[in-house]
Design an enzyme around this catalytic site. Structure first.
Site, PDB file in Angstrom:
ATOM      1  N   HIS A  14       0.845  -1.199   0.000  1.00  0.00           N
ATOM      2  CA  HIS A  14       0.000   0.000   0.000  1.00  0.00           C
ATOM      3  C   HIS A  14       0.879   1.247   0.000  1.00  0.00           C
ATOM      4  CE1 HIS A  14      -2.893   3.009   1.270  1.00  0.00           C
ATOM      5  NE2 HIS A  14      -3.840   2.148   0.906  1.00  0.00           N
ATOM      6  N   GLU A  62      -3.025   2.316  -7.371  1.00  0.00           N
ATOM      7  CA  GLU A  62      -3.489   3.400  -6.504  1.00  0.00           C
ATOM      8  C   GLU A  62      -3.253   4.728  -7.189  1.00  0.00           C
ATOM      9  OE1 GLU A  62      -2.996   2.934  -2.073  1.00  0.00           O
ATOM     10  OE2 GLU A  62      -1.191   1.924  -2.804  1.00  0.00           O
TER      11      GLU A  62
END
Length: 168
Positions: free
Chosen positions: A96, A168
């Protein structure tokens, strides 16, 4: 039929009581058959999430937000894929942007985490993406390609096919 995968990351939010309220509300919603839903919760909430999904017979995949690259050992504060599987986790987010940025997780470190997730049968959701500065400099494709190349190093085609890439 191609299935769509939706990943909800609760980050560092919710309490155990809020997990139950959330899952109760979800039982009233119809989830289309062509969709899979992954819910990633922080470590303390995972047992409640797994139990709630089972109790309500929800078609959802409980996920962790991170894991360590080793299965066992003297790594205070870390959680292994073995431990995640033991409590009923089925997936894990690896790479992430916040982990990359705030904890300086390198592509090499994330490669080890991908190997760890696959080794124990977790579905890895491999997050990739460039920073604002890299995007502005026109380096998005270069950065993401490098993240994938290094992240997938040492994996055969079968292992690679078991990884979900999340941009992302």
């Amino acid at each position: 039929m191609n299935r769509k995968l939706f990943v909800a990351n609760w980050k560092m939010n919710k309490t155990t009581a809020e997990v139950e309220v959330f899952l109760d509300a979800l039982t009233q919603q119809a989830i289309p058959d062509d969709r899979d839903i992954v819910i990633a919760a922080s470590f303390p909430l995972l047992p409640a999430l797994v139990a709630g999904i089972q109790q309500h017979a929800l078609r959802m995949i409980p996920a962790a937000q991170n894991l360590f690259s080793e299965d066992h050992g003297p790594y205070t504060g870390e959680v292994s894929g073995v431990q995640l599987r033991d409590i009923g986790c089925q997936a894990v987010i690896v790479g992430h942007s916040e982990r990359r940025r705030l904890w300086n997780e390198s592509d090499e470190m994330l490669n080890k985490k991908l190997h760890a997730a696959l080794r124990v049968g977790l579905l890895p959701v491999f997050a990739v993406g460039e920073s604002d500065d890299e995007r502005t400099a026109g380096k998005a494709k270069e950065v993401v390609s490098a993240q994938i190349a290094t992240g997938f190093a040492g994996l055969d085609d079968q292992a690679k096919s078991r990884i979900v890439i999340a941009y992302e």
